[in-house]
Structure formats: structure tokens, C-alpha cells
Design an enzyme around this catalytic site. Sequence first.
Site, PDB file in Angstrom:
ATOM      1  N   LYS A   1      16.484  20.850 -12.397  1.00 50.19           N
ATOM      2  CA  LYS A   1      15.790  19.625 -12.635  1.00 50.19           C
ATOM      3  C   LYS A   1      16.456  18.422 -13.256  1.00 50.19           C
ATOM      4  CE  LYS A   1      12.340  19.160 -11.674  1.00 50.19           C
ATOM      5  NZ  LYS A   1      10.917  19.387 -12.146  1.00 50.19           N
TER       6      LYS A   1
ATOM      7  N   HIS B   1       0.806  -1.256  -0.010  1.00 49.45           N
ATOM      8  CA  HIS B   1       0.006  -0.139  -0.152  1.00 49.45           C
ATOM      9  C   HIS B   1       0.778   1.294  -0.096  1.00 49.45           C
ATOM     10  CE1 HIS B   1      -3.185  -2.779   1.174  1.00 49.45           C
ATOM     11  NE2 HIS B   1      -2.287  -3.314   2.087  1.00 49.45           N
TER      12      HIS B   1
ATOM     13  N   SER C   1      14.821  20.862 -17.335  1.00 45.91           N
ATOM     14  CA  SER C   1      13.670  21.638 -17.526  1.00 45.91           C
ATOM     15  C   SER C   1      14.161  23.063 -18.374  1.00 45.91           C
ATOM     16  CB  SER C   1      13.112  22.063 -16.224  1.00 45.91           C
ATOM     17  OG  SER C   1      12.544  23.311 -16.210  1.00 45.91           O
TER      18      SER C   1
ATOM     19  N   GLU D   1       9.068   8.028 -17.560  1.00 42.66           N
ATOM     20  CA  GLU D   1       7.831   8.415 -17.650  1.00 42.66           C
ATOM     21  C   GLU D   1       7.050   8.096 -18.968  1.00 42.66           C
ATOM     22  OE1 GLU D   1       7.524  12.746 -15.149  1.00 42.66           O
ATOM     23  OE2 GLU D   1       9.101  12.522 -16.806  1.00 42.66           O
TER      24      GLU D   1
END
Length: 467
Positions: free
Chosen positions: A294, A167, A288, A301
Site C-alpha cells: 500500500k 458528473h 498499511s 484524506e
Amino acid sequence: MKNNTNKSDISKAKSWESRLDGGPDELAQLFVESLSYDRRLYKYDILGSVAHAQMLCRQGLITPDELSEIEGGLAEIQSEIESGSFEFNIVYEDIHMAIEAALVAKTGDSGRKLHTGRSRNDQIATDMRLWMREEIENIQELIRNLQRAFLELAGRYASDVMPAYTHLQRAQPVSIAAYLLSYIEQLERDFSRLADSKKRLNVLPLGSGAVAGSTLTLDRNSTCHKLGFDSISGNSIDAISDRDFCAEFIFDCSMIMTHLSRLAEDFILFMSTEYGFIKIADKYCTSSSMMPQKRNPDMLELIRGKVGSVHGALVAMLTILKAQPSSYNRDLQEDKLHIFKAADVVTACLRITEGIVSNTVFRADAILDGIDEGFLDATALAEYLVSKGVPFRSAHGIVGTIVADCEKAGKKLSDVSLARYQKYCESISEDIYNVLGAANVAAAYKTVGSGGVSQSIESIEYWRTRL
Ligand code: ARG
């Protein structure tokens, strides 16, 4: 012996143009064509044609001279395609007609005999199976490479510990290797699922003709043997419409993608500042355009995002098949779009995942620093009580109380004194401290296949001999 047939016949792109008044117009041609994507089947189409022609010759349906003209013509066409000089003209609709037309242009009547006893319906069913057999082997090879990358990484972290989650909450401590080995297991199922699919699809449809077979004496078994199929299909109506293997293949790809998306999600979380568990290589990150600090996990992704197109392909394939009337319908032509998509996405994702995994570092020390947060040793403590004769349900309740008290007091389980422990349960003795703490727990697992250090080392040994 090039032209027994009328010259005007040859100029017709397709033999059925004498039957139809003009045939499809430009708009319809663009709509009906599959050549733009089924051209990638050329090698398998030629392979199937050569085997078919050789069988026709053995059966006395074409002469040895005609066979050698056909074989020579097809070999030339293959090298033209491979060198880029072959002209793919969508007027021929699909790869079968494009190759046949080129063969007829080269060999005349010999080429016109190639399609004896054959239909594009059994031809495409054969081509797809030939293509898929090889594609499955390619994907399996990529799975093996990825498994090896996981194994190599696992070997570096067998005695390091990390939290396992359920979980997404801290659950129990495990060897980092155990976590990595879990992906080898998933991938092994993916591998064997593909092997099963390959076995089931390795049945030759050729010889089923358009739907009912042929009145000519074709020897299907010899073609079967020549093309390396295990058996011939037993029912011509089924053979030309069966695309179960396509749906199955895309499902196999979907399952691989599901596993890769799980890894992508784990790694995205693990590389966040909040977790700080891993560092993936800069070459698999982007930055970025605005925020200079970043390091974004775009490859991961994208793996997660690309699952959509493979799962979509599966739904598309099943929907194409649903409620089609028996036998061949042109709907089936659409199968290739989704099969190719699934194969291409899964191939690209397996490759990049292997690169990412091979270049990932676990920050084992940082993980260890925070490992005693979250009561990862609570279950081991309950099992310690079991070893002292306390029934598990009672032990579970006692440890629940201890954890709640510790949480209030801002303590870890190993901070609690023996005197205090004995107030919770008399049977607790000094040896309790041997089972507390994540590292002790990871060393104490006894069950085969557990996340412990010694079990992970054993698993690594096992996979080293297998992979
Ligand atoms: N391009 C077709 C396909 O992929 C080949 C079979 C065409 N058969 C037919 N009867 N029109 O399905």
C-alpha cells in the site's frame, strides 16, 4: 510613585473582588477562564494597550512618567511571555487581566491607570481585529505559495491532455495545465475574499468602553491612526458586540477548505490504480500495517477530513451569535476557540497542500494512452457539424446516434469511415478527421478561458506576471 492605593487592594487579583463576595470558586474559575487559549493574543493586547496609554497621556489623563512606566512594564511583560518566564495564572481569567495584573505588580498606580476609559469589551474586540489582520496576511501568503506551486506544475504540462469530467464521467479533453489553473482561480477568489474581510474588519472599536463609551475626553482617532485602522467604529453598542468579522473570517477559511477538499478528492482518485493519472511523493503517503503493497494518500484524506472542523467552527460561530441580546455577553468569549481552530487548520492544510502539489508528477503518457476512450471528442464533432450549417440541436442528435453505434461496435469516433459519416450527415467531409481525437480537440478550442492548449499557455503567462 508606586502605591497610592492600599496594599490589600493590590493583593486582590481583580478589582471587582471588593464587589463580589469571594468571586468564582475553583470550579467556576476553570469554567470561566479563557487565558488558556486567548494568551496567544498577548502581542496584540500589549500593542493596543500601548496605543491606549499614549492617547491617555496626550489627553492629559496620565502623566508622561506614568506613560513611560506603563510602556516599560508592558515591554518587560512581552519579553517575559516570549521567553517563557511569564506566569499565566487562570485566576486572572483572560489575557487582558493577566497582563494588567502583572503591570500593576510592576508599576503600581501607573499600571492601575491603564484601563482608564477602557473595558475588556472594547479591548478584546480590538485585540481580535489586530490578530485577525495579521492572520489574514499569513493565510494570504500561504495561498500565494500554493498558487505558485500550481503554476509551476501547470507550466510542465501545458501541451499534455487529460479528460475533463462532469458528473465524474468523461466529458471533454483539456490541457492538464487548464485543470491545474482552475485551482489558481479558486485560490484567487479565496485571496480576495480575505482581502475584503480584512478591509471590513479594519475598524477600531477601542474607545467604546463597556457599551456606551466614556465621559472622559478620549481621542479615538489618534489611537485609530496609531494602530493602523482605517476608521473608528460609529456606535459603541455595536462596536463591542460585533463579531460579523469573525463569522466572515471563518467562512473564508471554510471556503478555502472546501477548495482544498476538492483537490484532495481529485488527487486521491487520480492516484488510484483505476485512474493512474498522477504520482504524489512518497513523503506524503503512508503505508498499511498489514498490506505491504500500500501507498495510501493519508495527507490528502486528512485535508478532506479536516474540513469538518472548519465548517463546524463556522456553524459554531454563527450559533454563538444567534439571538444574543444586544451588546456584550460572555458567550462571545467562545468565538476565539473557533476562530483559532479555523485559522490553524487552514494554515496547516495550505502548507501541506503546497508540498503535495510541488511534488506531484502527472503521468501524461499513460493519460494519453487511454484518452480516446469515452468519446471526449463527441462535443467537438457536434460543433464541427454546426460549422457545416447543421443546427446544434440536430447535430447533437446525429452525434448521439453515431456515439451509440460506435459504442455497440466497440469503435472510436475516429475509426468511422468517411462514407459511413456521410450516411449520418451529408455535409460531413474529409476534414472531419482534423477535429476528432482528444489532442486535436484540445488544440481546437477557440473560446477565451477554455481548457485548450493555447488558452492554457496564455493563462500561464498571465499568472506568471501576477504571481
Ligand atoms: N475574555 C473575554 C472575552 O473573550 C473578554 C471580555 C470580558 N468582558 C466582560 N465584560 N466580562 O470575551
